[in-house]
Scaffold this active site. Structure first.
Site, PDB file in Angstrom:
ATOM      1  N   ASP A 193       0.832  -1.200   0.000  1.00  0.00           N
ATOM      2  CA  ASP A 193       0.000   0.000   0.000  1.00  0.00           C
ATOM      3  C   ASP A 193       0.870   1.255   0.000  1.00  0.00           C
ATOM      4  O   ASP A 193       2.089   1.191   0.147  1.00  0.00           O
ATOM      5  CB  ASP A 193      -0.999  -0.017   1.158  1.00  0.00           C
ATOM      6  CG  ASP A 193      -0.336   0.002   2.526  1.00  0.00           C
ATOM      7  OD1 ASP A 193       0.614   0.775   2.723  1.00  0.00           O
ATOM      8  OD2 ASP A 193      -0.776  -0.747   3.415  1.00  0.00           O
ATOM      9  N   LYS A 194       0.223   2.387  -0.191  1.00  0.00           N
ATOM     10  CA  LYS A 194       0.950   3.655  -0.372  1.00  0.00           C
ATOM     11  C   LYS A 194       1.899   3.947   0.778  1.00  0.00           C
ATOM     12  O   LYS A 194       3.015   4.445   0.562  1.00  0.00           O
ATOM     13  CB  LYS A 194      -0.063   4.794  -0.532  1.00  0.00           C
ATOM     14  CG  LYS A 194       0.575   6.155  -0.761  1.00  0.00           C
ATOM     15  CD  LYS A 194      -0.477   7.246  -0.856  1.00  0.00           C
ATOM     16  CE  LYS A 194       0.188   8.612  -1.000  1.00  0.00           C
ATOM     17  NZ  LYS A 194      -0.801   9.718  -1.026  1.00  0.00           N
TER      18      LYS A 194
END
Length: 251
Positions: free
Chosen positions: A113-114
């Site tokens: 994820d980011k």
């Protein structure tokens, strides 16, 4: 009935181009709509146009759309990048790290994820990627995670036992303490399955916040000294230790 292939699976044209590693599915759909793709010499503008025999009859810009040589690489993903071909919100993606490199189109193998960092694989070999991601037989993934509390043995055992979160049973294969500070600690967490934001959701279920999350290894492949935002091709032995290649690779 003449002209029908009832025993042969058929797939849409854009999907076939993507699965062959020629380009992303989105890019393939754009090429098709732009009239750049021919099947049997005829321009096809429908991305879902059904094919029964793979790439044999397909051309892009007048050339046979042969799958490119297979490539396998690892990236040290920086925090703040989205693991996606493109982002609808205009955020930077992991492909920023590959810009200008003499590479064919490659797809991420799994996701980070980011807010997460570390080891991310890319390849244009879909069968190899599937083997890596297979929860039944794929390699374990190892993470170093900084959390906002000090752990104790009972809590670590609960993480390995797991808990139900939104209808899924989330657990860690193993958890150990790397080091502790006054208010937070670094844990090594090993997963043998890959669920969406699994570590963050598991820890949140025990009211534990994640300060940093770094994937440091997939199977026996370690991130090592690869710099943030840097990438390198896998050695044949590294690639095959994770899963055997399914097509010839460049020499």
């Amino acid at each position: 009935m003449a002209g029908r292939h009832p025993a042969t699976p058929r797939h849409g044209l854009a999907r076939v181009l993507s699965k062959a590693g020629v380009c992303s599915r989105t890019e393939a759909a754009n090429w098709i709509r732009d009239g750049r793709v021919r099947v049997d010499g005829r321009i096809v503008r429908d991305p879902e146009y059904p094919l029964h025999d793979g790439m044999r009859r397909v051309q892009v810009d007048g050339l046979d759309a042969a799958p490119p040589p297979r490539q396998y690489l690892m990236l040290n993903k920086p925090r703040g990048l989205v693991t996606s071909t493109r982002d609808e919100q205009g955020r930077d993606t992991v492909y920023r790290c590959l810009e200008g490199a003499p590479l064919p189109w490659l797809a991420p193998v799994g996701r980070l994820d980011k807010a997460s960092e570390g080891l991310l694989l890319f390849s244009n070999d879909p069968q190899w990627a599937f083997a890596i991601l297979d929860p039944a037989s794929g390699p374990d993934k190892t993470y170093h995670v900084q959390v906002d509390r000090l752990p104790d043995a009972a809590w670590l055992a609960l993480l390995e036992q797991g808990t139900d979160v939104e209808g899924e049973h989330l657990r860690a294969k193993s958890v150990s303490v790397l080091r502790c500070g006054e208010r937070n600690a670094w844990l090594e967490i090993v997963l043998d399955e890959g669920r969406n934001r699994q570590i963050r959701r598991l820890l949140a279920a025990f009211d534990v916040g994640v300060l940093r999350l770094v994937r440091v290894a997939i199977g026996g492949l370690a991130l090592g000294t690869l710099g943030k935002g840097e990438w390198r091709l896998l050695q044949d032995s590294e690639r095959d230790a994770l899963a055997p290649a399914t097509a010839p690779v460049p020499r």
